[in-house]
Structures are given as C-alpha cells and as structure tokens.
Design an enzyme around this catalytic site. Structure first.
Site, PDB file in Angstrom:
ATOM      1  N   GLU A 200       0.836  -1.191   0.000  1.00 48.39           N
ATOM      2  CA  GLU A 200       0.000   0.000   0.000  1.00 48.39           C
ATOM      3  C   GLU A 200       0.875   1.247   0.000  1.00 48.39           C
ATOM      4  O   GLU A 200       2.077   1.186   0.285  1.00 48.39           O
ATOM      5  CB  GLU A 200      -0.923   0.023   1.223  1.00 48.39           C
ATOM      6  N   ASN A 235       8.933   0.077  12.453  1.00 43.30           N
ATOM      7  CA  ASN A 235       7.484  -0.098  12.421  1.00 43.30           C
ATOM      8  C   ASN A 235       6.923  -0.682  13.712  1.00 43.30           C
ATOM      9  O   ASN A 235       5.796  -1.170  13.733  1.00 43.30           O
ATOM     10  CB  ASN A 235       7.064  -0.980  11.233  1.00 43.30           C
ATOM     11  N   GLU A 288      -5.572  -0.949   9.698  1.00 48.06           N
ATOM     12  CA  GLU A 288      -5.913  -2.327  10.024  1.00 48.06           C
ATOM     13  C   GLU A 288      -6.718  -2.347  11.306  1.00 48.06           C
ATOM     14  O   GLU A 288      -6.755  -1.361  12.049  1.00 48.06           O
ATOM     15  CB  GLU A 288      -4.658  -3.179  10.192  1.00 48.06           C
ATOM     16  N   ASN A 290      -6.919  -4.638  14.764  1.00 50.48           N
ATOM     17  CA  ASN A 290      -6.334  -5.705  15.566  1.00 50.48           C
ATOM     18  C   ASN A 290      -7.426  -6.296  16.447  1.00 50.48           C
ATOM     19  O   ASN A 290      -7.966  -5.620  17.321  1.00 50.48           O
ATOM     20  CB  ASN A 290      -5.184  -5.174  16.422  1.00 50.48           C
ATOM     21  N   PHE A 348      19.571  -0.071  17.984  1.00 52.73           N
ATOM     22  CA  PHE A 348      18.443  -0.791  18.580  1.00 52.73           C
ATOM     23  C   PHE A 348      18.468  -2.291  18.283  1.00 52.73           C
ATOM     24  O   PHE A 348      17.421  -2.930  18.209  1.00 52.73           O
ATOM     25  CB  PHE A 348      17.107  -0.191  18.120  1.00 52.73           C
TER      26      PHE A 348
END
Length: 667
Positions: A200, A235, A288, A290, A348
């Site tokens: 997308e 993300n 979305e 969940n 990270f």
C-alpha cells in the site's frame, strides 16, 4: 461465570491477564516453553503446563499443544493475549469445537480483520477512509516491484497476517521493494506461519493514531478514545500516549464512529483496536483492525478507569457492557514507554542475557498526584531469551495534563534500574527531554528525523554538567570520608579530606571546592554561585536521589576505575574527581584508542545467521547486502559500508553467533 482461564501466551501480557483474573476470583493456567520454565508468568499462575521447546513455532503457536494443556487442566476459557495465536481464526475454531470459551472476538471478525487485504475491502464498504494500495496478494519480488511502481514510491510492504511490526518494510525504490518483499515474506512465515504479502501507499509525515473499541455479544459497541503511537522504530511502537496531542474533538468523534461502524460490519465484540494513519491536515486513513488486546492498552485504562482485560472476560462470559458511549470520559493524560532489550547505541539491535539488576520504580499514586504503573514479565536474575519479543516492561505514568505526565515519566525512568543487558532506557529518557516531544510534534518518522545518525547518547549541557559535577563532588567527599574512617581505625595517623578538586566529565573540566555542612554539601564553582546538594547516597549504592538546589534528580552511580559512571536523562558519563595536581598531570596522559575493526563485519547482535550473500574474493559495493541475521523474530540485513574485497568468510548459514563475533573480513 468463567472459572479457570488458560493464558495462551507468555511474558508481561500473561502476567497482566493473571492479575485481572485473580481480582475476579478466576483460577489461571500458564503455559511455558523450555526457555520459560522459570518465567514470572509461570510463577504467578495457579497451574502451569510445559508445551515444548523454546522456538514459538514448536510451542506457543502449536494449537494442539495448547489444546492438550486445556484438557490436562480443565480450563473452561482461553485468553490469547497478543501475538502468537491471538488473531488465529483456526485456534478460535478449535476452542469452539472443544467447548472452550475464547476470550476474544467471534471467528468471523478474526478472519475478516486478521487478513489485512480483506479488512481493507470491508472497511471501504463500511464507509471507512482507506489508504490507496494493491489489495491482491503478491506472488514474487518482481511483481512487488511492478505494483510498487504503479502505486508510486514510497510504499509499505506488509504481511497480510502480520502485527507488532513483523513482516513490514518501507521501500523507496525498486531495489528496496525487491529486497523488502523477500524479508517481509521470510519474517511473516517465521512469525505467523503465513507468508502472504500486500503493498500500500506509504503516507509521508504521518501520525499513527488508533481507536480502542469495546463491544459485547448483545450488539453494544463503543469507542474508548484514541492512543497516539507515532514514535516507532522498525514499524514497532516505542512510546504511546492517550489521548493524542493532535486530535480535536471533532476528529476524535469521526474516527471513533468509523471504528465502531467497521466493528459492527463484522459483528465485533470484545476489545479491539482500529488503527489509522493521520496526516498533517487531520485526514485519517484506515490501516488495520487488531482483533485482540493491544500492547499499549494500559494508557487507555489509565485515562478511562476501565479494566479492558476484565471487560474482555465478562463479555466472553456473555455479560452485557455496564457502560454506554456517553459514560466514557477521558480523564487526564497517560504515557507509556516500552522498555526493550535493545541496545540504542547499536541501532536498537536485540540484546540477550541475564538481568543482574532489575528494580522498577514503585507503582501507585505519588505525593504529587501522578500515578506510576509498570507491566512486566521479568524479574531480577531472570534471562532475556533470543527466542521471543525483546520487551522487558511497559512503564506508564498518569497525570492531570500531558506535560506533567511527561515529567513524571522522566522521573520514573530515572528511578528504573536495569543492568546486565543492553536496553533502550537511555533513549526513552532522552526523548522525554526533547522540546519537540514535549510540544507533541510527532510523526512516525520522529526517530529517523531526530536521530538521523542513530542514538549516540545525550551530551550534557553546561547546566547539566554542573549538576553532575556537584553530584560527583558529593560522591567523592563521602567516599574519601569512609576511607579516612577506615584508615583511622587501622592506624594512629588519620588523614584529612581536602576541599579543592577538579571534576572532569564529557569534555567539561570544573575546578571546585567541596564543603561538608552537615545535612548538605556545598559545591563552589570558582566565582559562581555555589550549588547546595544533599542525598541519601552511601558508597556502594547503585542509585540514589540527589537534591540539587531544591531539584530532585535520580542518578545511577557505578564505580568506573578512578571515577564514577553517572547516568541521568540519557546522559552517560564518567566523572573523575582529582586533586588539582593530579588533574594537571592527567592532562599529559595519552588517550587510549579502541582497536581497528574497520575491515571486519561483526555480528551486531546475538542471533542466527540465516544467509551469507557473498563469498571469498568477491568485490562488494557500498550498501550491498552481505549477510542476514535473525534475532528475536526479526530479520536483519547487514550491508557493506564501503567498497571492498572479501578476504575471509568466517561464519555460515544456520550458525548462532554472539555479539561482535566475526562474520566477514575484508582485504
């Protein structure tokens, strides 16, 4: 009512469910893998069943093993937590056949919303704003490149069954689309057993804002406000808050009503979350839904006073919601910081090992009216495993307003002691102190924009350096005094402690005079106004509160050679306190340089090498992929920093490596 709940999960969410079940008088059953035999959720539950080896694909996501545990314990309900089987419709169907209550939504909703492609189609039909994209499945990397070009870069490549940042990549060109497709596919298969991928449009400068919904089996469905989840890396969310500092009441209402409309379209009940991307003009687009409890649900609980886990259990048992939309009031502000076993100084990357010290701040209401909450699944002496998500804890604070909640979070992070592994606590502290964060100017690109070269720690300002120098002066005074007491007890020639010292830290050098005045210490910086400081710190304590000119600061203290390592608000420095003559001589000492590793590719985190992409004698270009390493369910691609020739390949696919083990060496 439900009598016994099996929690088909692990870690902090399993512990969280156990707390609400216990409050309701419901027995609990934990399941555990080999790696979790001594885990906190196992100790907290009334019963615990072993379900297999450490990898989740052989334990936590094997439906038959969960069903066996249910039969062994006679559990009449299952709470899936989040991740693992929480959005697996086959699992919910299997429970139904077994006559066991699923503490979650109906199978139809899981199927519709768990598949991101189907969910977007249903959202559009329900009148919910959606992001442009290709809703069909992508067969291979070349098709991914073609579709990405048609949509227009940048694009988001996502796993259809994904969640928690797994199986997601942003691509800005054909090469990244090709590589991102394969990485997303691999991660999706590893994490969810489903490697379907879709693409997308990636909305630039977006905010990630989600709406919490809650419904019962009698047709009642309502929204509980929103959560701002824009601060993310890879993300995956890092800091969340409720409400959002960006939304106005009209946008909040519109988003909430669309979330409820989507839920009603699939007959939704239980707790769930509808996620949106919001642009700078407050236009919002459905991402979305969940169909489970979210990691960040505590901030919603803190501002609404509603225990979402309790409500999920009551709904699953067939009860009607006791509240209506008009009853939902948002009170104050809540911040959540996710404490991860990830080293911010290594981009990270995951860190594993034993928690040699784990002391979270005291939970509950503080004297200033703020509230501290810490959801965790670990304990001091426990292990952080390479097999699961790297979350250590979710630290939350509540206050009547946002700025006070942020300040409370800063103090709570100051008081959080974690040793033995790499973790992102310094990074979280640094973000809390940033003007941009305090102003609420957030986007999902926040970390990339504020830390373009990665997180290198916080350099102390002149003011902060003086505070730390004053702390070092007090620490030195008390350490010297203890030495005087010991030497005086052992000999007849006691010595005295001098007043004049030189404190050096992070490039700053302060000639100071340190004077003990009973309950407080005065530190004089030349001709400047003296600083008064007091503390309960004693030699050997790794953490203490210091009151500097009336300001209380929590600082971690650790011996470091001839000085002390001081950590505070993302600052990590070694302070050395020397006599003027020793300080003068120290200036003449040469600096010790670190070893040269510029011709080596070292493993940046503990993990499994999944592929070596070059061979001995190969010429590589800057940015070229060299190897991939999988750790904590994430696939990491290691790239060349510059052009070179591979001299030696020291590792092979399938091999487990520790941090800094050699993978490749260059000529």
């Amino acid at each position: 009512m439900i009598k016994k709940i099996l929690i088909a999960n692990r870690g902090e969410i399993a512990c969280r469910v156990i707390k609400s079940a216990r409050k309701m008088g419901i027995k609990t059953v934990a399941v555990y893998s080999d790696a979790d035999r001594e885990a906190l959720h196992v100790k907290m539950a009334d019963e615990a069943i072993h379900i297999g080896p450490a990898p989740s694909a052989q334990s936590y996501i094997v439906i038959d093993k969960i069903l066996d545990a249910i039969r062994q314990t006679g559990a009449d309900a299952v709470h899936p937590g989040y991740g693992f089987l929480s959005e697996n419709s086959k699992f919910a169907e299997a429970l139904d056949k077994e006559g066991v209550i699923f503490v979650g939504p109906p199978v139809r909703a899981i199927k519709a919303m768990g598949d991101k492609i189907t969910s977007k189609k249903l959202a559009a039909e329900a009148g919910v704003s959606t992001v442009p994209g290709h809703m069909g499945l992508i067969e291979d990397a070349e098709e991914a490149v073609k579709i990405a070009g048609q949509i227009g870069y940048p694009v988001m490549i996502k796993a259809s069954a994904g969640g928690g940042g797994k199986g997601m990549r942003i691509a800005w060109n054909d090469a990244e689309a090709r590589e991102g497709f394969q990485s997303s596919k691999n991660e999706a298969k590893s994490s969810f057993g489903d490697d379907r991928i879709f693409i997308e449009k990636f909305v630039t400068q977006p905010r990630h804002i989600e709406i919490q919904v809650l419904g019962d089996q009698h047709g009642n469905l309502l929204y509980l406000g929103e959560r701002e989840c824009s601060i993310q890396r890879r993300n995956q969310k890092v800091i969340e808050e409720a409400p959002s500092p960006f939304l106005d009441e009209a946008t909040r209402k519109a988003m909430g009503e669309q979330a409820v409309a989507l839920g009603k379209a699939v007959g939704y009940f239980s707790a769930g979350t509808v996620e949106f991307i919001v642009d700078g003009e407050r236009n919002f687009y459905f991402l979305e839904m969940n169909t489970r409890l979210q990691v960040e649900h505590p901030v919603t609980e803190l501002i609404t006073g509603i225990d979402l886990v309790e409500q999920m259990i009551r709904v699953a048992a067939g009860e009607k919601l006791a509240i209506r939309q008009d009853d939902v009031k948002l009170n104050g502000w809540a911040i959540e910081s996710r404490l991860y076993a990830e080293d911010p100084f290594r981009n990270f990357l995951p860190s594993i090992g034993r928690l040699t010290r784990y002391r979270p701040p005291v939970e509950g209401r503080r004297e200033d009216g703020t509230v501290v909450r810490n959801d965790t699944g670990v304990f001091e002496g426990g292990e952080i495993s390479m097999y699961y998500d790297p979350m250590i804890a979710k630290l939350c604070t509540w206050a009547p307003d946002r700025l006070t909640a942020v300040r409370a979070m800063s103090r709570a992070l100051d008081d959080f002691e974690v040793e033995g592994i790499g973790h992102n606590l310094p990074f979280l502290s640094a973000v809390m102190e940033q003007d941009r964060f305090r102003k609420g100017e957030l986007t999902t690109a926040y970390i990339a924009e504020e830390f373009p070269d990665g997180f290198q720690g916080v350099s102390p300002s002149e003011e902060a350096a003086k505070v730390l120098a004053a702390v070092a002066g007090l620490i030195n005074l008390r350490t010297q005094k203890r030495g005087v007491l010991v030497s005086g007890a052992l000999a007849n020639h006691p010595r005295t402690v001098g007043k004049d010292w030189v404190v050096t830290l992070a490039g700053h050098s302060f000639p100071v005079s340190v004077r003990d005045e009973g309950s407080k210490t005065t530190v004089v910086f030349g001709e400047e106004t003296p600083l008064t400081i007091s503390s309960d710190w004693l030699p050997g304590r790794p953490h203490a509160s210091f009151v500097v000119e009336g300001r209380t600061v929590g600082i971690k203290v650790q011996p470091a050679g001839s000085g002390w390592r001081l950590r505070w608000r993302g600052i990590d420095v070694v302070a050395r306190v020397r006599s003027p003559r020793v300080a003068e001589l120290a200036e003449l000492m040469p600096e010790k340089l670190p070893p040269d590793t510029s011709k080596m590719l070292l493993c940046p985190m503990p993990g499994v090498v999944t592929s070596i992409l070059v061979g001995e004698g190969d010429t590589v270009e800057a940015g070229q992929s060299l190897a991939t390493v999988e750790a904590m369910k994430m696939e990491n691609v290691l790239r060349a920093e510059r052009r070179g020739v591979v001299k030696t390949v020291a590792a092979k696919a399938g091999e487990s490596l520790a941090v800094d083990e050699l993978i490749l060496e260059f000529e």
